[in-house]
Scaffold this motif. Sequence first.
Motif, short mmCIF file in Angstrom:
data_model
loop_
_atom_site.label_atom_id
_atom_site.label_comp_id
_atom_site.label_asym_id
_atom_site.label_seq_id
_atom_site.Cartn_x
_atom_site.Cartn_y
_atom_site.Cartn_z
N GLN B 423 -66.32 -63.43 -99.12
CA GLN B 423 -67.21 -62.54 -99.86
C GLN B 423 -66.48 -61.28 -100.29
OE1 GLN B 423 -70.71 -61.76 -97.48
NE2 GLN B 423 -71.70 -63.65 -98.11
N ARG B 449 -72.07 -62.63 -103.77
CA ARG B 449 -73.10 -63.59 -103.35
C ARG B 449 -72.87 -64.97 -103.97
NH1 ARG B 449 -76.79 -59.13 -104.52
NH2 ARG B 449 -77.26 -58.08 -102.56
N ARG B 452 -69.41 -69.22 -101.47
CA ARG B 452 -69.88 -69.74 -100.18
C ARG B 452 -68.76 -69.58 -99.17
NH1 ARG B 452 -73.46 -75.02 -101.60
NH2 ARG B 452 -74.35 -74.42 -99.61
N SER B 453 -69.13 -69.11 -97.98
CA SER B 453 -68.11 -68.84 -96.97
C SER B 453 -68.26 -69.77 -95.77
CB SER B 453 -68.25 -67.42 -96.43
OG SER B 453 -68.45 -66.51 -97.47
N GLU B 479 -71.26 -71.76 -91.45
CA GLU B 479 -71.45 -71.50 -92.87
C GLU B 479 -72.37 -70.30 -93.01
OE1 GLU B 479 -73.55 -74.45 -95.10
OE2 GLU B 479 -73.18 -73.41 -96.99
N GLU B 480 -71.93 -69.31 -93.75
CA GLU B 480 -72.70 -68.07 -93.96
C GLU B 480 -73.23 -67.54 -92.62
OE1 GLU B 480 -72.24 -67.00 -96.80
OE2 GLU B 480 -71.95 -68.78 -98.02
#
Lengths: 291, 555
Positions: B423, B449, B452-453, B479-480
């Motif tokens: 991000q 935003r 995707r992390s 994930e997130e």
Amino acid sequence: MSEVKIFTDSTADLPLSYRQEWGIGVVPLKVHIDGESYLDGVTLQAEKFYKMLPQASQLPTTSQPSPHEFCEAYREAAENGAKQILSIHISSRMSGTLQSARLAKEMVAEEGIEVTVFDSKTVSLPLGMIVLAAARAAKQGKSLEQCVALVEKYRQHQNLFFLVDTLEYLHKGGRIGKASALVGSLLNIKPVMSINSEGEVFAVEKVRGKKKAFRRIVDLMSQAVKPGSAVRIGLLHADNLEELEKNAKQLIEMYDVKEKILTTVGPVVGTHAGPKVTAYFVFPVLEEEEL
Amino acid sequence: MAQQQINATLFLRMMQAGAQNLHRHEANVNALNVFPVPDGDTGTNMNLTLSAGVKEMEKRSSATTVGELAMAFSKGLLMGARGNSGVILSQLFRGFAKAIANKESIHSIQLADAFQRGVETAYKAVMKPVEGTILTVAREAAEAGMRRSWYSEDPAVIMELILEAARRSLERTPELLPVLKQAGVVDAGGQGLIYIYEGMLQALQGKVEWNEPVQSVDPADVLVEQAHQKTIQDPSEIEYGYCTEFMVQLTTDRRPTEPFSEERFRQEMTKFGDSLLVVADDELVKVHIHTEYPGDALNHAMKYGDLTRIKIDNMREQYASLPKHHPAQANPQPVEQKKFGLVAVAAGEGVADIFRSLGVDVVIEGGQTMNPSTEDLVNAIEEIAAEHIFILPNNKNIILTAEQVMEVVEKDVTMIPTRTIPQGLAALLAFDAESSIDENKQQMLQRYREVRSGEITYAVRESQVDGFHIQKGDFLGIEEGKIVVVQQDLLETATQLLRKMDADEADIITVIYGKDVTDEIVEQLENLIENDFPDVDVEWHNGGQPLYYFLFSVE
């Protein structure tokens, strides 16, 4: 022979067939590779240039035509019956070519040859397509004033976006302007590049990955020119036809394409943009135009 | 006989004891973390935050009022706050300190009131207070204290009531916060707070067992340090050229000496120079003075006793030899202020390099290992010659700290609340040095935003989260910020996580591998990704980050 003769320079990347058909005069710039000098598009064609580029021990350099070379070209046109000359060139922010043309204009004025020099504030096929529009108008018998007005109008309707493989070439040639902040980034950034109204290259947006970058070009293009409208499309590549064709399909489907020109980036522009460039150019068909 | 008033000495002892008791139980608090990942430990963050406050108080240990100590405590807490739990703790005790800022000493009602004020401050500071956390424990404890502050004039009794209410509140935290119930634990922050209250009570009851002698910073050293910070100036303007420090032994008996009075001695010494500091007890006098004639100052002091630990420095010489005061730079060029400066928090040298290559001025090491303190962030900001600073915390546990920074620094600061490294990188791509503050803020907020992390680490303890029964040592695919894959095989965890992140539909996957990953593993994952996601561009970076084997960015 029409009254108004149109000139440009080799950075217009206009294919030979168009130059011949519409009687457009082209003054070549020069490209220097490892001590050898070539005339852009005359003694060195794009295909060979991109083969030489990886082998060159140093990045090639380029130079503008001399005023003398412009004088020669203008004189020859006058001898062949041109009454007025409209000489349309690469952005003065990118090259001194326009300066040479202006000096030549003063020199030939004494001989009674009338030359109007015009800064296109762009380069490559966008320049080529402005030049082509002027040449068509001239052939239809339009006056110099009408041709200049048309060129002026076209200049404001440029919608060019391009993708470079690396910013290194633009950076080394000093042709990158504010996008230079991206040079040296460890992430593989594919900026969506364009040319602003001042005639300078700039990064519209920094994007990761080529696919995403092209998707962004489609977005930006559809914001600039309404999908479905009648357009001319200019497509360019530097030794990267496969990617260009794959991407261009989407743009072509988006518009009512009246004319499409697909060509290669010539050696001089290629020296500064680097290999693997793809460029996408959409030109709305103007109402007063006769197709 | 119980003490009816808490004076400065006792207040300092209470907080020292609180800090010591928390420190002793730091590991227990850490073990209560529901999220079994090896970073951002609540106990560690609370401990470091509280000790920063206590240290600042110790520098003022000669203070005679509770208020003076409280102000120092508040400052130390503010600058030392780390992690979300640390920031909330700092707010609790800053509110507490503010309530007693004007007091010489405090009685039991004031003590109860101070806890209440702390709770109010903390609730205000947290944008979305969550019940079942340290906030609830602090609030219910303070409420109990307020209700029953009439009960006794003995602060120890009130403190005991507060502690008991806190304990009962802590036991109820699993009822309020489902993640706690699921994992079968009580709230870690609340537990930490109770350890602090326990220490405070023990001090009030006079029952503290000190682990080690209470370390207090010699106040004279602090004063000397401050005096030197003030006296950096042009050498030609130095009037008193020798920095002179010494001690006088008042107990000398080999020769007769004059009777010593600290007040009078200080008066006498002023004629020798400036930057004078005198700190005395019955046996020793510590003196610091900048004087042109050190011999005269020493001779005078000899009247009261023998001299020891004499140190004399020629300040003009020192000044000339300091690199930053080199004559060539005697008239320093004003550093040109950039419009924007960028600060990011990141762990791993490779990750830091990526951030720097994208124009970040200062990368603060931390995030996944150690959460930086407010002070770390403040120092980074002050290092940058720019009008406006953007901060990218890149970790959810640093966002509150970064928010707190904006209250401390004078510079204009915007925080982009990035919670992951991907991000942070995505936000940076939207940054444009030519744009306005607002445009940049808007663009960065939007762009971060869009990415995707994913992160891969291992479980440091057994836990139950989101329906997963996690064993110590399991690989976790996050994930997130949410655990979505639990596996015993690292590569399997990686590919499963990527599939959960819809990597097959992505344009580009960026893999940042950590320092605990071998070349072999990287190569194996390369083959797997190539095989599973043949149409996606993949970019590899050696991030060198600890604890996290892989960071994935999917766009």
